[in-house]
Design a protein around this motif. Structure first.
Motif, PDB file in Angstrom:
ATOM      1  N   ILE A 106       0.709  -1.449   0.102  1.00  0.00           N
ATOM      2  CA  ILE A 106      -0.067  -0.021   0.090  1.00  0.00           C
ATOM      3  C   ILE A 106       0.961   1.048  -0.217  1.00  0.00           C
ATOM      4  O   ILE A 106       0.385   2.205  -0.716  1.00  0.00           O
ATOM      5  CB  ILE A 106      -0.919  -0.032   1.321  1.00  0.00           C
ATOM      6  N   GLY A 107       1.912   1.292   0.675  1.00  0.00           N
ATOM      7  CA  GLY A 107       3.031   2.415   0.863  1.00  0.00           C
ATOM      8  C   GLY A 107       3.339   2.550  -0.366  1.00  0.00           C
ATOM      9  O   GLY A 107       3.796   3.716  -0.954  1.00  0.00           O
ATOM     10  N   GLY A 108       3.769   1.372  -1.132  1.00  0.00           N
ATOM     11  CA  GLY A 108       4.326   1.780  -2.493  1.00  0.00           C
ATOM     12  C   GLY A 108       3.501   2.391  -3.515  1.00  0.00           C
ATOM     13  O   GLY A 108       3.953   3.498  -4.425  1.00  0.00           O
ATOM     14  N   ALA A 109       2.207   2.159  -3.370  1.00  0.00           N
ATOM     15  CA  ALA A 109       1.288   2.838  -4.318  1.00  0.00           C
ATOM     16  C   ALA A 109       0.840   4.137  -3.719  1.00  0.00           C
ATOM     17  O   ALA A 109       0.432   5.185  -4.664  1.00  0.00           O
ATOM     18  CB  ALA A 109      -0.098   2.040  -4.243  1.00  0.00           C
ATOM     19  N   TYR A 110       1.027   4.502  -2.389  1.00  0.00           N
ATOM     20  CA  TYR A 110       0.419   5.685  -1.742  1.00  0.00           C
ATOM     21  C   TYR A 110       1.734   6.698  -1.718  1.00  0.00           C
ATOM     22  O   TYR A 110       1.318   7.906  -1.765  1.00  0.00           O
ATOM     23  CB  TYR A 110       0.291   5.239  -0.374  1.00  0.00           C
ATOM     24  N   GLY A 111       2.862   6.322  -2.034  1.00  0.00           N
ATOM     25  CA  GLY A 111       3.965   7.024  -1.812  1.00  0.00           C
ATOM     26  C   GLY A 111       4.076   8.337  -2.451  1.00  0.00           C
ATOM     27  O   GLY A 111       4.538   9.418  -2.070  1.00  0.00           O
ATOM     28  N   SER A 112       3.636   8.475  -3.713  1.00  0.00           N
ATOM     29  CA  SER A 112       3.663   9.681  -4.669  1.00  0.00           C
ATOM     30  C   SER A 112       2.455  10.790  -3.873  1.00  0.00           C
ATOM     31  O   SER A 112       3.056  11.908  -3.581  1.00  0.00           O
ATOM     32  CB  SER A 112       3.317   9.518  -6.044  1.00  0.00           C
ATOM     33  N   PHE A 113       1.466  10.369  -3.752  1.00  0.00           N
ATOM     34  CA  PHE A 113       0.485  11.224  -3.147  1.00  0.00           C
ATOM     35  C   PHE A 113       1.079  11.665  -1.663  1.00  0.00           C
ATOM     36  O   PHE A 113       0.861  13.006  -1.335  1.00  0.00           O
ATOM     37  CB  PHE A 113      -0.723  10.395  -2.969  1.00  0.00           C
ATOM     38  N   ALA A 114       1.556  10.669  -0.920  1.00  0.00           N
ATOM     39  CA  ALA A 114       2.106  11.036   0.404  1.00  0.00           C
ATOM     40  C   ALA A 114       3.112  12.409   0.425  1.00  0.00           C
ATOM     41  O   ALA A 114       3.099  13.157   1.393  1.00  0.00           O
ATOM     42  CB  ALA A 114       2.857   9.794   1.090  1.00  0.00           C
ATOM     43  N   ALA A 115       4.052  11.897  -0.611  1.00  0.00           N
ATOM     44  CA  ALA A 115       5.226  12.940  -0.825  1.00  0.00           C
ATOM     45  C   ALA A 115       4.624  14.307  -1.236  1.00  0.00           C
ATOM     46  O   ALA A 115       5.010  15.279  -1.004  1.00  0.00           O
ATOM     47  CB  ALA A 115       6.135  12.328  -1.584  1.00  0.00           C
ATOM     48  N   ASN A 116       3.787  14.252  -2.328  1.00  0.00           N
ATOM     49  CA  ASN A 116       3.430  15.528  -3.049  1.00  0.00           C
ATOM     50  C   ASN A 116       2.183  16.155  -2.425  1.00  0.00           C
ATOM     51  O   ASN A 116       1.976  17.355  -2.849  1.00  0.00           O
ATOM     52  CB  ASN A 116       3.070  14.962  -4.527  1.00  0.00           C
ATOM     53  N   VAL A 143       0.495  15.027   0.933  1.00  0.00           N
ATOM     54  CA  VAL A 143       0.223  14.986   2.611  1.00  0.00           C
ATOM     55  C   VAL A 143       1.719  15.575   3.185  1.00  0.00           C
ATOM     56  O   VAL A 143       1.544  16.408   4.198  1.00  0.00           O
ATOM     57  CB  VAL A 143       0.397  13.506   3.064  1.00  0.00           C
ATOM     58  N   GLU A 144       2.911  15.519   2.684  1.00  0.00           N
ATOM     59  CA  GLU A 144       3.994  16.025   3.312  1.00  0.00           C
ATOM     60  C   GLU A 144       4.611  17.360   2.673  1.00  0.00           C
ATOM     61  O   GLU A 144       5.274  17.963   3.261  1.00  0.00           O
ATOM     62  CB  GLU A 144       5.113  14.876   3.282  1.00  0.00           C
ATOM     63  N   ALA A 145       3.856  17.719   1.596  1.00  0.00           N
ATOM     64  CA  ALA A 145       4.199  18.937   1.199  1.00  0.00           C
ATOM     65  C   ALA A 145       3.377  20.045   1.898  1.00  0.00           C
ATOM     66  O   ALA A 145       2.418  19.845   2.415  1.00  0.00           O
ATOM     67  CB  ALA A 145       3.673  18.828  -0.455  1.00  0.00           C
ATOM     68  N   ASN A 146       4.070  21.400   1.590  1.00  0.00           N
ATOM     69  CA  ASN A 146       3.338  22.411   2.157  1.00  0.00           C
ATOM     70  C   ASN A 146       2.623  23.161   1.089  1.00  0.00           C
ATOM     71  O   ASN A 146       3.058  23.932   0.416  1.00  0.00           O
ATOM     72  CB  ASN A 146       4.411  23.650   2.602  1.00  0.00           C
ATOM     73  N   LEU A 147       1.178  22.995   1.094  1.00  0.00           N
ATOM     74  CA  LEU A 147       0.416  23.311   0.095  1.00  0.00           C
ATOM     75  C   LEU A 147       0.169  24.700   0.427  1.00  0.00           C
ATOM     76  O   LEU A 147      -0.534  25.499  -0.532  1.00  0.00           O
ATOM     77  CB  LEU A 147      -0.688  22.488   0.088  1.00  0.00           C
ATOM     78  N   MET A 148       0.224  25.307   1.287  1.00  0.00           N
ATOM     79  CA  MET A 148      -0.051  26.537   1.541  1.00  0.00           C
ATOM     80  C   MET A 148       0.956  27.617   0.851  1.00  0.00           C
ATOM     81  O   MET A 148       0.859  29.020   0.988  1.00  0.00           O
ATOM     82  CB  MET A 148      -0.253  27.185   3.225  1.00  0.00           C
ATOM     83  N   GLU A 149       2.121  27.061   0.640  1.00  0.00           N
ATOM     84  CA  GLU A 149       3.180  28.046  -0.064  1.00  0.00           C
ATOM     85  C   GLU A 149       2.520  28.562  -1.397  1.00  0.00           C
ATOM     86  O   GLU A 149       2.015  27.996  -2.036  1.00  0.00           O
ATOM     87  CB  GLU A 149       4.578  27.237  -0.138  1.00  0.00           C
ATOM     88  N   SER A 150       2.976  29.908  -1.708  1.00  0.00           N
ATOM     89  CA  SER A 150       2.636  30.573  -2.825  1.00  0.00           C
ATOM     90  C   SER A 150       3.400  30.275  -4.135  1.00  0.00           C
ATOM     91  O   SER A 150       4.640  29.614  -3.874  1.00  0.00           O
ATOM     92  CB  SER A 150       2.822  32.047  -2.757  1.00  0.00           C
TER      93      SER A 150
END
Length: 246
Positions: free
Chosen positions: A227-237, A239-246
């Motif tokens: 599951i982690g292998g399939a989820y990894g890209s979403f997690a990195a881009n 969940v773990e990304a700062n989407l509030m950055e301009s």
């Protein structure tokens, strides 16, 4: 912090299953001391008998805020907190007891996490930041119909864990979100997963590896890794990304 060696660790739900395996593995890896927590102190006697003063038993019920505060006061030197305590109720959304099951699971699996974070964040900050580890599940990512309410509670716990990662980073605390697949515990047996369950020792091994690698998501066991292998890209881009950055 990249290792548990010479560290003071606290583990909730330490009397059996994954919690007990973590006590054993962390001590074998060189942890200086483990506060082993459970609702009933006598259930911790075998660990105390085996490891002596390196195991300090503490009474802890994550659903009772005062109990959690008392445990935090009794462990002022803790550097690694592992919130492992959890509950499983097999309920699909169409069963009569679904709402009751969900309420119980949310109280332990989500509210309990919040109580633990609120009580121990200041302690970890006072000890240089440290580590807060939350035991979630592969069910945080995928709902399994036969135990939908458990899956929902673990999804909520995972969401809270993401928030804690951001908030506690400000005080230098590392947060880990651990997502085991079926592990050989009483919980797995009650879920009917005994035949595919894997050893509990995989969980502390994965936690220690993630600490060394600086990873947030931890995937113990073969199903978790898949599951982690399939989820990894979403997690990195996401969940773990700062989407509030301009």
């Amino acid at each position: 912090m990249k290792t548990v060696q010479n560290r003071v660790v606290l583990i909730s739900g330490a009397n059996r299953g994954i919690g007990k395996a973590m006590v054993e593995s962390f001590l074998e890896a060189g942890a200086a001391k483990v506060y082993a927590c459970a609702r009933s102190l006598e259930t911790l006697n075998p660990l105390v008998a085996l490891y002596g003063e390196r195991v300090v038993p503490l009474q802890l019920d994550v659903t009772r805020p005062q109990s959690v505060k008392d445990a935090a006061a009794a462990a002022p030197d803790v550097e690694v907190v592992v919130n492992n305590a959890g509950i499983f109720k097999a309920a699909s959304p169409l069963e009569d007891h679904a709402v009751q099951s969900l309420e119980q699971e949310m109280d332990v699996n989500v509210n309990g996490l919040i109580h633990m974070a609120q009580a121990f964040a200041p302690v970890l900050k006072g000890n240089g930041g440290g580590v807060f580890v939350q035991i979630n599940s592969v069910a945080s990512f995928k709902n399994f119909a036969a135990f939908s309410t458990y899956s929902a509670s673990k999804a909520a716990a995972y969401s809270i864990t993401q928030g804690l990662r951001e908030l506690l980073a400000e005080q230098g605390t590392t947060v880990l979100s651990v997502h085991p697949g079926p592990i050989a515990t009483d919980m797995a047996a009650s879920a009917g997963l005994g035949e595919i369950a894997e050893p509990a020792a995989l969980v502390p091994e994965a936690i220690m590896a993630a600490l060394a690698a600086g990873e947030f998501h931890v995937y113990p066991g073969s199903m978790a890794k898949q599951i982690g292998g399939a989820y990894g890209s979403f997690a990195a881009n996401v969940v773990e990304a700062n989407l509030m950055e301009s």
